[in-house]
Design a protein around this motif. Sequence first.
Motif, PDB file in Angstrom:
ATOM      1  N   ALA A 154      -6.653  43.292  15.437  1.00  0.00           N
ATOM      2  CA  ALA A 154      -5.728  44.218  14.802  1.00  0.00           C
ATOM      3  C   ALA A 154      -4.435  43.473  14.454  1.00  0.00           C
ATOM      4  O   ALA A 154      -4.121  42.464  15.084  1.00  0.00           O
TER       5      ALA A 154
ATOM      6  N   THR B 202      -9.147  50.582  14.942  1.00  0.00           N
ATOM      7  CA  THR B 202      -8.750  50.018  13.655  1.00  0.00           C
ATOM      8  C   THR B 202      -8.477  48.522  13.788  1.00  0.00           C
ATOM      9  O   THR B 202      -7.677  48.101  14.621  1.00  0.00           O
ATOM     10  N   ALA B 203      -9.179  47.720  12.988  1.00  0.00           N
ATOM     11  CA  ALA B 203      -9.047  46.262  13.061  1.00  0.00           C
ATOM     12  C   ALA B 203      -9.930  45.634  12.004  1.00  0.00           C
ATOM     13  O   ALA B 203     -10.751  46.299  11.370  1.00  0.00           O
TER      14      ALA B 203
END
Length: 125
Positions: A40, A91-92
Motif C-alpha cells: 500500500a 487496498t494495495a
Amino acid sequence: QVQLVESGGGSVQAGGSLKLSCAAYGYTVGTVYMGWFRQAPGKEREGVAVIWPRGDFAVYADSVKGRFTISRDSAQNTVYLIMDRLQPADTAMYYCAAGRGGAWYALKPDDDNYWGQGTQVTVSS
C-alpha cells in the motif's frame, strides 16, 4: 525468459470479492514456490499468501486468513488469489512472485526471485 503476468485487479466495495490471476511463462508452476504480496502507499511490502511447489500446502497472513484463498492450475500454469469479504485495509498493489530463494514459508522471499508488475486492488467503504 521467465515472466509473471497478473490480472484481475479492480475497484470494489467493502464486502465484495475479486479473483486475481498470475500467469507464468518460461517455467512450470509446480517446480517453485509462488505467492501473492501487496504494498500500500507509504507502507512496506507484505506477504499475503504462498503456495508450496506441489500445491499441497499454503500459508496466509493473519490479516487475510479465512477470507483469501490461494490456488493453482497446473494445466494453465497459473496461480490464483480469491479474495472474499474485502476490506478497505486490503487496498494495495498486489504482486505475484515465484522462486525458491528466501523464507517463503514465512511469506518473506528474497527480492531476487521472479516478480510480476502488479495489479491494483481498491476497496471502498
